[in-house]
Design a protein around this motif. Sequence first.
Motif, PDB file in Angstrom:
ATOM      1  N   SER A  30     -49.326 -37.255  46.386  1.00  0.00           N
ATOM      2  CA  SER A  30     -50.108 -38.375  46.884  1.00  0.00           C
ATOM      3  C   SER A  30     -50.585 -39.446  45.813  1.00  0.00           C
ATOM      4  O   SER A  30     -51.069 -40.501  46.453  1.00  0.00           O
ATOM      5  N   GLY A  31     -50.231 -38.949  44.807  1.00  0.00           N
ATOM      6  CA  GLY A  31     -50.528 -40.271  43.734  1.00  0.00           C
ATOM      7  C   GLY A  31     -49.583 -41.032  43.297  1.00  0.00           C
ATOM      8  O   GLY A  31     -48.361 -41.100  43.817  1.00  0.00           O
ATOM      9  N   ASP A  32     -50.082 -42.296  42.776  1.00  0.00           N
ATOM     10  CA  ASP A  32     -49.084 -43.271  42.304  1.00  0.00           C
ATOM     11  C   ASP A  32     -48.305 -42.967  41.158  1.00  0.00           C
ATOM     12  O   ASP A  32     -48.850 -43.132  39.907  1.00  0.00           O
ATOM     13  N   MET A  33     -46.962 -42.411  41.695  1.00  0.00           N
ATOM     14  CA  MET A  33     -46.362 -41.818  40.234  1.00  0.00           C
ATOM     15  C   MET A  33     -45.679 -42.909  39.626  1.00  0.00           C
ATOM     16  O   MET A  33     -44.846 -42.618  38.653  1.00  0.00           O
ATOM     17  N   SER A  34     -45.867 -44.262  39.946  1.00  0.00           N
ATOM     18  CA  SER A  34     -45.058 -45.382  39.186  1.00  0.00           C
ATOM     19  C   SER A  34     -45.760 -45.612  37.673  1.00  0.00           C
ATOM     20  O   SER A  34     -45.020 -46.141  36.984  1.00  0.00           O
ATOM     21  N   GLY A  43     -36.845 -43.317  43.565  1.00  0.00           N
ATOM     22  CA  GLY A  43     -37.545 -43.895  43.291  1.00  0.00           C
ATOM     23  C   GLY A  43     -39.053 -43.416  43.687  1.00  0.00           C
ATOM     24  O   GLY A  43     -40.166 -44.204  43.434  1.00  0.00           O
ATOM     25  N   VAL A  44     -39.173 -42.223  44.310  1.00  0.00           N
ATOM     26  CA  VAL A  44     -40.366 -41.601  44.347  1.00  0.00           C
ATOM     27  C   VAL A  44     -40.627 -40.391  44.166  1.00  0.00           C
ATOM     28  O   VAL A  44     -41.671 -39.751  44.211  1.00  0.00           O
ATOM     29  N   TYR A  45     -39.582 -39.417  43.974  1.00  0.00           N
ATOM     30  CA  TYR A  45     -39.581 -38.119  43.757  1.00  0.00           C
ATOM     31  C   TYR A  45     -39.529 -37.511  42.074  1.00  0.00           C
ATOM     32  O   TYR A  45     -38.875 -38.256  41.319  1.00  0.00           O
ATOM     33  N   ALA A  46     -40.375 -36.568  41.685  1.00  0.00           N
ATOM     34  CA  ALA A  46     -40.286 -35.692  40.474  1.00  0.00           C
ATOM     35  C   ALA A  46     -39.206 -34.645  41.101  1.00  0.00           C
ATOM     36  O   ALA A  46     -39.076 -34.395  42.056  1.00  0.00           O
ATOM     37  N   ILE A  81     -34.598 -38.703  33.156  1.00  0.00           N
ATOM     38  CA  ILE A  81     -33.932 -39.374  34.510  1.00  0.00           C
ATOM     39  C   ILE A  81     -34.497 -38.290  35.612  1.00  0.00           C
ATOM     40  O   ILE A  81     -33.938 -37.225  35.315  1.00  0.00           O
ATOM     41  N   GLY A  82     -35.101 -39.050  36.560  1.00  0.00           N
ATOM     42  CA  GLY A  82     -35.572 -38.191  37.672  1.00  0.00           C
ATOM     43  C   GLY A  82     -37.003 -37.514  37.567  1.00  0.00           C
ATOM     44  O   GLY A  82     -37.522 -36.825  38.428  1.00  0.00           O
ATOM     45  N   CYS A  83     -37.576 -37.947  36.516  1.00  0.00           N
ATOM     46  CA  CYS A  83     -38.948 -37.519  36.255  1.00  0.00           C
ATOM     47  C   CYS A  83     -38.874 -35.838  36.407  1.00  0.00           C
ATOM     48  O   CYS A  83     -39.501 -35.207  37.286  1.00  0.00           O
TER      49      CYS A  83
END
Length: 94
Positions: A30-34, A43-46, A81-83
């Motif tokens: 739910s947090g801003d992972m940017s 662009g959005v996943y860990a 890469i890919g968090c």
Amino acid sequence: MATCTSISCEDESILAMMTTSTGDVYVKTSGDMSSLSCTRSQGVYATLIHGTEGFKQIYATLLAHYMAGMPISIRINENSIGCTIGYVYTEAGS
């Protein structure tokens, strides 16, 4: 209150989890992972990489918190890469 820093996302709700045919697990919070210091998958996943040490335990913890709708904190591996997820943690009462 959920928040992401350069190395972690604290007390987050898990909005989505996706498991691939290779066994990797993608997690959207739910947090801003940017603000994380890594490159997020799609662009959005860990990413929890299948086969890494502690994979089963981390996946079980993520899945339990997702299903229960409970917040969790996720520590990523910096500059990955890919968090990639290093570990997860939670506190009683969270």
